[in-house]
Design an enzyme around this catalytic site. Sequence first.
Site, short mmCIF file in Angstrom:
data_model
loop_
_atom_site.label_atom_id
_atom_site.label_comp_id
_atom_site.label_asym_id
_atom_site.label_seq_id
_atom_site.Cartn_x
_atom_site.Cartn_y
_atom_site.Cartn_z
N HIS A 191 -52.70 45.93 112.13
CA HIS A 191 -53.93 46.69 112.39
C HIS A 191 -54.20 47.78 111.35
CE1 HIS A 191 -53.63 45.37 116.89
NE2 HIS A 191 -54.05 44.41 116.10
N VAL A 238 -50.17 51.76 113.32
CA VAL A 238 -50.70 52.15 112.02
C VAL A 238 -49.87 53.29 111.41
CG1 VAL A 238 -53.01 51.28 112.51
CG2 VAL A 238 -52.45 53.65 113.11
#
Length: 229
Positions: free
Chosen positions: A105, A89
């Site tokens: 994600h 991320v």
Amino acid sequence: MKKKLVVLTGAGMSQESGIRTFRDMGGLWEEYDISEVATPEAWLRNPELVMKFYNDRRKQLYECTPNAGHFGLADLENAFDVQIITQNVDDLHERAGSTKVLHLHGELKKVRSTQHSELVYDLDGWELKFGDLCERGHQLRPHIVWFGEEVPAMEDAVPMVEQADIFVVVGTSLNVYPAAGLMHYTGKDVPVFVVDPERPPIGMKKVQFIEEKAGVGVRMLRDRLQELA
Ligand code: APR
């Protein structure tokens, strides 16, 4: 035309940038309980804790810079059509110069509406607060795919992997699905390389392992890829 090189990356990719992995010794999931910080139920039960967890991660990200592995993958764009598919991320691939990065994600520096998931924003600074609202007046939440939530980016990721001429995996324990299943969409004769100091469980033949950290390992990968360009 350049060959299509698809690279699946995980937390190990950013370890040398000072970002903790999840499942190694000293990993984040040793200190935190997944069910308390990374699920939709946690957000309902204890949003303060969830907010703090991601604010801490985001604050730390501003202090980190890409490592040699990120830069090495970005350089590969000179010889290949490189598509990064990352479970991370952070934005270190982008900061290193990779131009095609798909985040499976979510992204730490983005936030989205709790009611209208299509309303996604760049967060200014590191801190998301209660009372920060979307344009339709609803609380914003981290733009993160939590355990138990759908992974909408898989829809784009699968055809990317199906079209790969070469497939590379860097720094993921391949514990989390559906991301861990992506490599099974590679074509029959597609060469697969794995860069990781610990061999992840891969039940595929013909995988070439480079048992090194990403910094050194991506450099070795580049040497091996030269003859395939
Ligand atoms: N270079 C390359 N690989 C490394 C390095 C490094 N410097 N350091 C550790 N690794 C490897 C480990 O050997 C391990 O295989 O990185 C992997 C890290 O695995 P995990 O911590 O499980 O991270 P990841 O596979 O990315 O996790 C997947 O789980 O909690 C979720 O959403 C989160 O995206 C994450 C997902």
